[in-house]
Design an enzyme around this catalytic site. Structure first.
Site, PDB file in Angstrom:
ATOM      1  N   LYS A  55      55.852  25.775  59.076  1.00 33.31           N
ATOM      2  CA  LYS A  55      55.911  25.748  60.551  1.00 33.31           C
ATOM      3  C   LYS A  55      54.505  25.928  61.117  1.00 33.31           C
ATOM      4  CE  LYS A  55      54.971  30.265  61.347  1.00 33.31           C
ATOM      5  NZ  LYS A  55      53.735  30.725  61.909  1.00 33.31           N
ATOM      6  N   ALA A  95      49.317  32.403  52.614  1.00 32.35           N
ATOM      7  CA  ALA A  95      48.705  33.334  53.585  1.00 32.35           C
ATOM      8  C   ALA A  95      47.881  32.566  54.610  1.00 32.35           C
ATOM      9  CB  ALA A  95      47.864  34.396  52.874  1.00 32.35           C
ATOM     10  N   GLY A 128      49.375  31.358  57.749  1.00 33.07           N
ATOM     11  CA  GLY A 128      49.991  31.291  59.084  1.00 33.07           C
ATOM     12  C   GLY A 128      50.964  30.138  59.209  1.00 33.07           C
ATOM     13  N   ALA A 180      53.996  30.158  57.311  1.00 34.66           N
ATOM     14  CA  ALA A 180      55.313  30.693  56.914  1.00 34.66           C
ATOM     15  C   ALA A 180      55.806  30.164  55.568  1.00 34.66           C
ATOM     16  CB  ALA A 180      56.356  30.425  58.005  1.00 34.66           C
ATOM     17  N   SER A 239      58.288  32.597  53.919  1.00 37.37           N
ATOM     18  CA  SER A 239      59.542  32.631  54.687  1.00 37.37           C
ATOM     19  C   SER A 239      60.358  31.364  54.432  1.00 37.37           C
ATOM     20  CB  SER A 239      59.241  32.734  56.189  1.00 37.37           C
ATOM     21  OG  SER A 239      58.468  33.875  56.446  1.00 37.37           O
ATOM     22  N   ASP A 287      60.263  35.334  60.387  1.00 35.13           N
ATOM     23  CA  ASP A 287      60.208  33.866  60.462  1.00 35.13           C
ATOM     24  C   ASP A 287      61.324  33.186  59.661  1.00 35.13           C
ATOM     25  OD1 ASP A 287      57.957  33.916  62.039  1.00 35.13           O
ATOM     26  OD2 ASP A 287      56.546  33.493  60.411  1.00 35.13           O
TER      27      ASP A 287
HETATM   28  P1  ATP Z   1      53.632  33.874  58.074  1.00 32.41           P
HETATM   29  O1  ATP Z   1      53.145  32.712  58.859  1.00 32.41           O
HETATM   30  O2  ATP Z   1      55.140  34.004  57.995  1.00 32.41           O
HETATM   31  O3  ATP Z   1      52.953  35.179  58.362  1.00 32.41           O
HETATM   32  P2  ATP Z   1      51.893  33.109  55.961  1.00 32.41           P
HETATM   33  O4  ATP Z   1      51.902  31.602  55.878  1.00 32.41           O
HETATM   34  O5  ATP Z   1      50.753  33.709  56.721  1.00 32.41           O
HETATM   35  O6  ATP Z   1      53.267  33.572  56.552  1.00 32.41           O
HETATM   36  P3  ATP Z   1      52.673  33.334  53.237  1.00 32.41           P
HETATM   37  O7  ATP Z   1      52.179  32.043  52.677  1.00 32.41           O
HETATM   38  O8  ATP Z   1      54.120  33.457  53.460  1.00 32.41           O
HETATM   39  O9  ATP Z   1      51.884  33.721  54.574  1.00 32.41           O
HETATM   40  O10 ATP Z   1      52.132  34.468  52.263  1.00 32.41           O
HETATM   41  C1  ATP Z   1      51.896  35.787  52.681  1.00 32.41           C
HETATM   42  C2  ATP Z   1      51.807  36.701  51.458  1.00 32.41           C
HETATM   43  O11 ATP Z   1      53.081  36.750  50.827  1.00 32.41           O
HETATM   44  C3  ATP Z   1      50.814  36.231  50.418  1.00 32.41           C
HETATM   45  O12 ATP Z   1      49.955  37.287  50.140  1.00 32.41           O
HETATM   46  C4  ATP Z   1      51.643  35.878  49.185  1.00 32.41           C
HETATM   47  O13 ATP Z   1      51.056  36.312  47.992  1.00 32.41           O
HETATM   48  C5  ATP Z   1      52.960  36.609  49.411  1.00 32.41           C
HETATM   49  N1  ATP Z   1      54.137  35.832  48.968  1.00 32.41           N
HETATM   50  C6  ATP Z   1      55.261  36.343  48.457  1.00 32.41           C
HETATM   51  N2  ATP Z   1      56.158  35.392  48.163  1.00 32.41           N
HETATM   52  C7  ATP Z   1      55.606  34.226  48.521  1.00 32.41           C
HETATM   53  C8  ATP Z   1      56.060  32.871  48.462  1.00 32.41           C
HETATM   54  N3  ATP Z   1      57.254  32.543  47.964  1.00 32.41           N
HETATM   55  N4  ATP Z   1      55.231  31.922  48.939  1.00 32.41           N
HETATM   56  C9  ATP Z   1      54.016  32.268  49.468  1.00 32.41           C
HETATM   57  N5  ATP Z   1      53.549  33.515  49.519  1.00 32.41           N
HETATM   58  C10 ATP Z   1      54.323  34.510  49.051  1.00 32.41           C
END
Ligand code: ATP
Length: 334
Positions: free
Chosen positions: A31, A121, A123, A125, A128, A161
């Site tokens: 997203k 990590a 942004g 998701a 999620s 999310d």
């Molecule tokens: P959001 O936008 O919901 O904050 P994000 O895109 O910033 O998410 P993610 O890619 O979901 O962040 O990853 C955040 C943290 O979660 C990372 O440090 C990662 O190691 C951990 N993590 C745990 N499970 C997963 C997964 N299935 N996929 C990605 N990261 C994961």
């Protein structure tokens, strides 16, 4: 990595053989946020938000398979993602096992295979989306027949999310992000996403820093919070979405978290400036960053924007992705 949950019982194995092996492949889209506004604090420690969320067709591929042992096993082709109980996909499976212990006893454990395409990590998701896919996939394997609302209710226990990722498309998200109102479909636009591969931003850090700097301007009364969320719902961005007006949507992109992430990471601010100098409809950081996206009317326009930014910032650490906005959330492919 396989994590045993409890001793295998022979009754479970006999029943499992009756049902046979079952597996499903699912698509889990990322997203972006077209709008992210922090309204105030909540008693549960989260923030009150008003967001416009949008699925894009940059997606992870998830395969779920029943196991004949009582375990959750996670495999992922990315070393950046944990393959143990810290993985959000693992947590989603564990929640299903806890919620439906009798069905778990009939069907056995689950192997989750993740092909990571969504930057981690970032942004976007990614975690999620993986958790949402596991909820949808286990519901199918176990033939539970849960409604979308029930799956989203379970998703809310895993992360703010996750409920949006189950349904996908375009939606207004309020509360801590789990209260959703669907918005008109938007799939006529493209995005160029760019992220420094070596740079990760913790969502928890971004919100904590925002609170530290800006909590004096938070709305505290419940009526005020409701009114502000309603104004976003009836506001110009949602009107532009309803009219599929890409130029207007581009002008109205908004993200409060830019106020903390851009000063802390000047290279992200520089990346946003580089996108601004192209013929994009608009550019913004997604969620807590550090991914920056630029909107385009067409794939060729998106490709042109990407080339222009690559010329301004010729850094091999900078990764690019082009995606189309999509109306779908978790999708089953087989
Ligand atoms: P959001 O936008 O919901 O904050 P994000 O895109 O910033 O998410 P993610 O890619 O979901 O962040 O990853 C955040 C943290 O979660 C990372 O440090 C990662 O190691 C951990 N993590 C745990 N499970 C997963 C997964 N299935 N996929 C990605 N990261 C994961």
């Amino acid at each position: 990595m396989g994590c045993p949950l409890r001793p295998v019982n022979s009754f479970a194995l006999i029943k499992f053989k009756t049902f046979g092996m079952r597996s499903y492949s699912l698509i889990a889209p990322a997203k972006i946020n077209l709008h992210l506004e922090i309204l105030g604090d909540r008693s549960d420690g989260y923030h009150e938000l008003a967001m416009v969320m949008q699925s894009i067709d940059l997606a992870d591929h998830i395969t779920l398979r029943s196991l004949d042992i009582d375990a959750i096993r996670v495999r992922c082709d990315s070393s950046e993602v944990p393959d143990d109980s810290n993985n959000l996909a693992y947590k989603a499976a564990a929640l299903m096992f806890q919620q439906f212990p009798d069905v778990f006893a009939q069907y056995g454990g689950i192997e989750i295979n993740i092909q990571k395409r969504i930057p981690v990590a970032a942004g976007l998701a990614g975690g999620s989306a993986n958790a949402a896919a596991v909820l949808v996939g286990i519901d199918l394997i176990w033939q539970l027949g849960l409604t979308q609302a029930e799956l989203q209710g379970l998703g809310a226990q895993l992360g703010s999310d996750v409920p949006f990722c189950v349904a996908g498309g375009t939606a207004l998200a309020t509360g801590r992000g789990e209260e959703l109102s669907p918005l008109p479909d938007l799939d006529n636009l493209y995005v160029v996403l760019a992220k420094y591969r070596s740079l990760e931003v913790s969502t928890a850090w971004a919100y904590k820093t925002y609170r530290h700097l800006f909590s004096s301007s938070y709305i505290s009364d419940p009526k005020g919070l409701e009114a502000r969320a309603a104004r976003v719902h009836s506001g110009p961005l949602v009107q532009a979405i309803a009219r599929r007006n890409g130029a207007k949507i581009g002008q109205l992109l908004y993200n409060d978290l830019e106020k903390v992430v851009l000063p802390a990471h000047p290279q992200v601010a520089q990346l946003k400036n580089a996108f601004s100098s192209t013929n994009t409809l608009g550019t913004m950081m997604s969620g807590s960053g550090p991914t920056v996206f630029a909107l385009a009317e067409s794939r060729p326009q998106a490709e042109e924007i990407q080339e222009q930014v690559k010329k301004v910032i010729p850094d091999p650490d900078l990764g690019f992705w082009i995606a189309q906005l999509t109306t779908s959330g978790i999708r089953v492919t087989q």
